[in-house]
Every structure is written in structure tokens, then in C-alpha cells.
Design a protein around this motif. Sequence first.
Motif, short mmCIF file in Angstrom:
data_model
loop_
_atom_site.label_atom_id
_atom_site.label_comp_id
_atom_site.label_asym_id
_atom_site.label_seq_id
_atom_site.Cartn_x
_atom_site.Cartn_y
_atom_site.Cartn_z
N GLU A 195 100.71 46.88 -4.90
CA GLU A 195 100.66 45.91 -3.81
C GLU A 195 99.18 45.61 -3.54
OE1 GLU A 195 102.77 47.65 -0.57
OE2 GLU A 195 104.74 47.12 -1.39
N LYS A 196 98.95 44.44 -2.95
CA LYS A 196 97.55 43.98 -2.79
C LYS A 196 96.64 45.05 -2.18
CE LYS A 196 94.50 41.07 -3.48
NZ LYS A 196 94.09 41.26 -4.86
N GLU A 197 97.08 45.61 -1.06
CA GLU A 197 96.27 46.59 -0.33
C GLU A 197 95.94 47.81 -1.20
OE1 GLU A 197 96.76 48.14 4.08
OE2 GLU A 197 98.54 47.05 3.37
N ALA A 198 96.95 48.24 -1.94
CA ALA A 198 96.77 49.40 -2.81
C ALA A 198 95.75 49.10 -3.89
CB ALA A 198 98.11 49.78 -3.44
N LEU B 40 92.17 51.09 -4.62
CA LEU B 40 91.81 51.70 -5.90
C LEU B 40 90.55 51.06 -6.49
CD1 LEU B 40 95.07 52.63 -7.85
CD2 LEU B 40 93.73 53.98 -6.24
N GLN B 41 90.43 49.76 -6.30
CA GLN B 41 89.24 49.08 -6.83
C GLN B 41 87.97 49.56 -6.12
OE1 GLN B 41 89.25 45.38 -8.39
NE2 GLN B 41 90.98 46.10 -9.58
N GLN B 42 88.12 49.78 -4.81
CA GLN B 42 86.97 50.30 -4.06
C GLN B 42 86.59 51.68 -4.60
OE1 GLN B 42 88.37 50.26 -0.06
NE2 GLN B 42 87.49 48.25 0.41
N ALA B 43 87.59 52.50 -4.80
CA ALA B 43 87.35 53.86 -5.30
C ALA B 43 86.72 53.79 -6.68
CB ALA B 43 88.65 54.63 -5.35
N TYR B 44 87.19 52.84 -7.46
CA TYR B 44 86.69 52.64 -8.81
C TYR B 44 85.18 52.46 -8.80
CZ TYR B 44 86.29 50.27 -13.36
OH TYR B 44 85.95 49.91 -14.63
N GLY B 45 84.71 51.62 -7.83
CA GLY B 45 83.28 51.40 -7.71
C GLY B 45 82.56 52.59 -7.10
N LYS B 46 83.14 53.12 -6.04
CA LYS B 46 82.46 54.16 -5.27
C LYS B 46 82.33 55.46 -6.06
CE LYS B 46 83.65 56.02 -1.09
NZ LYS B 46 84.60 55.93 0.02
N LEU B 47 83.42 55.85 -6.72
CA LEU B 47 83.40 57.12 -7.45
C LEU B 47 82.88 56.94 -8.87
CD1 LEU B 47 86.88 58.57 -6.45
CD2 LEU B 47 84.68 59.34 -5.60
N GLY B 48 82.63 55.70 -9.23
CA GLY B 48 82.19 55.45 -10.60
C GLY B 48 83.25 55.85 -11.59
N LEU B 49 84.53 55.51 -11.31
CA LEU B 49 85.62 55.90 -12.21
C LEU B 49 85.52 55.12 -13.52
CD1 LEU B 49 88.73 55.87 -9.86
CD2 LEU B 49 87.37 57.82 -10.55
N THR B 50 85.99 55.73 -14.56
CA THR B 50 86.11 54.97 -15.81
C THR B 50 87.40 54.17 -15.73
OG1 THR B 50 87.37 56.75 -16.79
CG2 THR B 50 84.99 56.78 -17.16
N MET B 51 87.54 53.23 -16.65
CA MET B 51 88.76 52.42 -16.68
C MET B 51 89.96 53.33 -16.94
SD MET B 51 89.42 49.49 -15.97
CE MET B 51 91.09 48.94 -15.73
N LYS C 224 94.96 56.08 -14.97
CA LYS C 224 95.68 57.31 -14.62
C LYS C 224 96.13 57.28 -13.16
CE LYS C 224 93.28 60.24 -17.91
NZ LYS C 224 94.30 61.02 -18.59
N LEU C 225 95.24 56.77 -12.32
CA LEU C 225 95.58 56.68 -10.90
C LEU C 225 96.83 55.81 -10.71
CD1 LEU C 225 92.10 56.27 -9.18
CD2 LEU C 225 93.74 58.12 -8.83
N CYS C 226 96.89 54.74 -11.46
CA CYS C 226 98.05 53.85 -11.36
C CYS C 226 99.33 54.58 -11.77
CB CYS C 226 97.87 52.61 -12.24
SG CYS C 226 96.49 51.59 -11.74
N LYS C 227 99.23 55.41 -12.84
CA LYS C 227 100.41 56.15 -13.30
C LYS C 227 100.87 57.16 -12.25
CE LYS C 227 98.81 57.58 -17.45
NZ LYS C 227 98.92 58.33 -18.72
N ILE C 228 99.89 57.87 -11.67
CA ILE C 228 100.25 58.89 -10.67
C ILE C 228 100.90 58.21 -9.46
CG2 ILE C 228 99.37 60.76 -9.21
CD1 ILE C 228 96.90 60.84 -11.14
N ALA C 229 100.29 57.08 -9.04
CA ALA C 229 100.84 56.36 -7.89
C ALA C 229 102.26 55.89 -8.19
CB ALA C 229 99.94 55.17 -7.55
N ARG C 230 102.50 55.50 -9.45
CA ARG C 230 103.85 55.10 -9.87
C ARG C 230 104.85 56.25 -9.64
NH1 ARG C 230 106.60 51.00 -9.93
NH2 ARG C 230 107.79 52.47 -8.71
N THR C 231 104.44 57.45 -10.04
CA THR C 231 105.33 58.60 -9.87
C THR C 231 105.56 58.91 -8.39
OG1 THR C 231 104.54 59.54 -11.95
CG2 THR C 231 105.65 61.04 -10.45
N ILE C 232 104.50 58.79 -7.59
CA ILE C 232 104.66 59.07 -6.15
C ILE C 232 105.66 58.07 -5.55
CG2 ILE C 232 103.46 59.17 -3.93
CD1 ILE C 232 100.93 60.01 -5.54
N ALA C 233 105.54 56.81 -5.96
CA ALA C 233 106.49 55.80 -5.47
C ALA C 233 107.91 56.12 -5.95
CB ALA C 233 106.06 54.41 -5.94
#
Length: 511
Positions: free
Chosen positions: A448-451, A455-466, A471-480
Motif C-alpha cells: 500500500e502507498k504508505e507502506a 520502506l523507501q525511507q528506510a531504504y535511504g536512511k539505513l542504506g539498504l541494498t536493493m 527481503k523486507l517486502c517478502k517478510i511483510a508479505r508473510t506478516i500480512a
Amino acid sequence: MLTKIKTASLRGVDGYPVTVETDVHRGLPGFQIVGLADTTIKEAFSRIRPAILNSGYQFPREKVTVNLSPAGKPKEGSHFDLPIALGILMLGMENGMQLQDTAFFGELSLDGKINPIRGALPLALCARKSGAKHIVLPLANCEEAAVLGDVDLIPVSDLMQAVRCLENPQERSPYIRKKLADRKPDGLDFSQVIGQEAVKRALLIAAAGNHGILLIGGPGCGKTMMAGRVPSILPQLTYEEQLELTGIYSVAGMLPEEDPVIRERPFRSPHHSISAAGLIGGGQKPRPGELSLAHRGVLFLDELGEFESRAIDAMRQPVEDGFIRLNRNMEEIRFPSQVMIVAAANPCKCGHLWDEKQSCTCSAAQISSHLRKLTGPFSDRIDMHVRVPQVSERELLQRPLQRGLTSEQMRKQVIAARRIQEKRYQGLSCRENGRLDETGIARYCTLEKEAEVLLQQAYGKLGLTMRAYRKLCKIARTIADLKEKEEIGVEEAAEALQFRVIEKEQGSYGR
Ligand SMILES: [Zn+2]
């Protein structure tokens, strides 16, 4: 004069049918085995001849040739002793020609006793598939093969008994299964884990989506204790899966004697000094390694950073593919290796980074390099990094009565979430969120847009790799899925973010 006896050989953890053809002709006395037999089979003569003589029978004084057909495929195992001995003895028999429906397996002692064999279950399964209605087996292997149910097993303890099976088929006595007391379960349950609710939640998510998980925490915080309870929340094994696992343990020669059936999901915890061969299996007569012994269960890698890189490299492809390829005698052998990886590690070299009682003696550079080392192994398979806090006495005293979820309650949630995934991925090779590839993630993990913003903010802030982002998207999928929600909202995304603890820590120690 030619006799034919049905048996089978092992290739990896499967059997394939073999016919033992025995021929005797005039000439100098001699004995020859042809048909790509391994050394154990070639040595059979030294066991078979004394076994025949010591059982009171004659050994032909002519030239005996044994052919293991099909001749082009390699054969292995000492269980060929019995069919070869019977093939020789049948040469002098009038009856016993009606053997098309019977298969024989057994290793002989010099005195004619029949010893148990390795791989009895896959061999019996193969014999049944190739049309055998009766299977003659060493007594000690019958309970294991009896798990097949609808097959007539004839137990034998010595050569004379086996010969009587040939001469008087009507006098055979079928094997009757032992009445076993219900096996006591190992008693490991998550309700015994006090505190650590956040880690339990993480393990529940990992089990629900089949995500590899790394537990990071100091010594004595209960990582191993919790990892050992993960099989108790995975769905129970189906009958087919029990058969498959019992076959693997049978080939490894590791079935429990009393009740030789694997009924529970395995939990294997190899030491970090293990060799690559110990993990993936091998040897001249290939035996399954730890990865196959953990098939359909949990492979626990304690002190992940300490495993040799050669061992980690050897596991990478099998863990990805779900099977191990070994090449023997120009043939490819496959061992299954579908495992859920649970790993554990200290947060730093001294182990006390997050300890309230003892202070960490590591430098920032050391901590950073230690953490970096943990992200390397199985970076594709390990989706979740979880911080395991040291549970303080205060915390334990505060809630002495709160026990949290039981394993059975957690398992129900896992099963429900896995059902949703099975339905969603029908017809695809992937069955769980943890196994989604890039295309799958793009298609099934829509945020969803907010989600997405979070995640995009975290991507920048934590310097996540693509890759970490996916992986975050997969985990969030399982939580949902655990909440039976189709859309992935901001709550699920925020919870998923907790499971990238290494990136967060690295943020504070520099990369
Ligand atoms: Zn430290």
C-alpha cells in the motif's frame, strides 16, 4: 542352467530394480560377478561360499557367473549377498522357479546368518514399484519396511530359512508389525520459553513464510533453546514425507532401532568445524550429509561466522535448489536438501555488545567487521536478522505467570498462513514467500502507498541494498498472510523493518 532373482540397488536415496542372473557351466571351478558391481559385491564370494557350506548346502564345483542386470548401471551394497546365494542354490533346485513376484535382500555372515542392511525402505519401495508382491528381508529391517503398509514382508534370519522360502512358498510366514508404545514427543514447546516474546514472534513469521533467520545475541540468551523448538511449530509431516525421510535415514544407517520411522521434522545442528563433505554428503558409496538429514526440517547453524567458507560455499547451491548433486561413476546422484535455515551468532567478538551487565570490549571497527561477516553466508536465503536480548531477571520476575503462546497455537497460525501461500502460488515452483524470486516479489508483494513510503525511507536512511529491500517486502508479505490480509499495509512493513537489525547496528558503527 540359468536362474533369475529379483532385487534392487541404491542410487542416492532411491532404489532401482536389478535382476541377479546366475549361470553355471562346465569348466574349471570359478566365480565371477559382472555388471558394474562395487567392491562390497565383488567380495561377496568370500562371504557367500562359506555361508552356503556352513548352512549344509553344496557349492557348485563348476564355473559360476553372476550378472547383475541392467549391466550398465553401477550397483552397490552388501544386500546382494542373499539374492546371489539363492541364485546359486536354485541352480540345483527343482521347485522355486516361480519367483517373478518375490524380491530378496540381505547380507550374509560366514555362518549363514542374515545381517541387517542399509537402505531397506527405499529398496523395498523400489521392489514393490517394480511388481514384487513379496519381499524377503532381514528380520531386523522389517519394521522399517513395514511402514509401506500394503506389502507382504517375509522376515528371514538365516540362509536356511531363506531357502525354505524358495522351496515352499506356502510355508512363508509374513512379518507382523510390532505393537509400539506411542513414542513420547521430545517435549520441546515454545510455552517453556519465558520472555523473548519478540523473538518467538520472529520465529513464527520465519516458519510461516519459510524465511531463513539469523538470531543475534550474546552467550546464554537462549538462541539454541529457541531454535530447537522451531520444528514444533512447522506443519506435521505427511505420510509421504515420513516415507521420504525414513528412506534418507535408512540409507545413512541412522534409523532408531526401536521405532525405525522418522515421524517428526528433523532438527540438525552440525558443529561449525564440519567439513563440506559432512554437510552435503558423499563418499565412495554416497551417504547423505547434514543437509539431507535436515531435509524438510531445520538446519541450525550455530556460530554462523565460524563456519569455514568452503563449507558455506558447498551448501549454497543445494540450499538454493533443494537438492544436492553428486557425481559417481559417471552418474548423477541426487540427495534432497529442502531445509529451513536457522542460524545464530554473537553480536560482536566478545559477545556482550547488548549486555546490560557486562560491557563490550570490542572496538567499533571490530564490531562492524564482525557484523559484516554475518551478512555474507546465505545472504540470499537468510531474510531475517533478529536481535535476541539478554532476558533480565527483572523481566522474568515481572511476569512469572505469563507463558505466551504454545507451540500448538503457533503451529496453527503457521499452517493457516502457509495455506494462503499455497493457494496463491498454485502452479508455480515456489510454495512459500521466502522462496519468491525477483519477479515473484514484484508481482505478489505489492505494498500500500504508505507502506511503500515507509520502506523507501528506510531504504535511504539505513542504506539498504536493493536485495535487502526485496527481503523486507517478502517478510511483510508473510506478516500480512498471518493476518489473512491481501494488501501489505504500513503496519506490516514497519514490523518487517525490525528484522534487519544488522543494517541498523551497522548504521551506528560505520560500515
Ligand atoms: Zn564485544
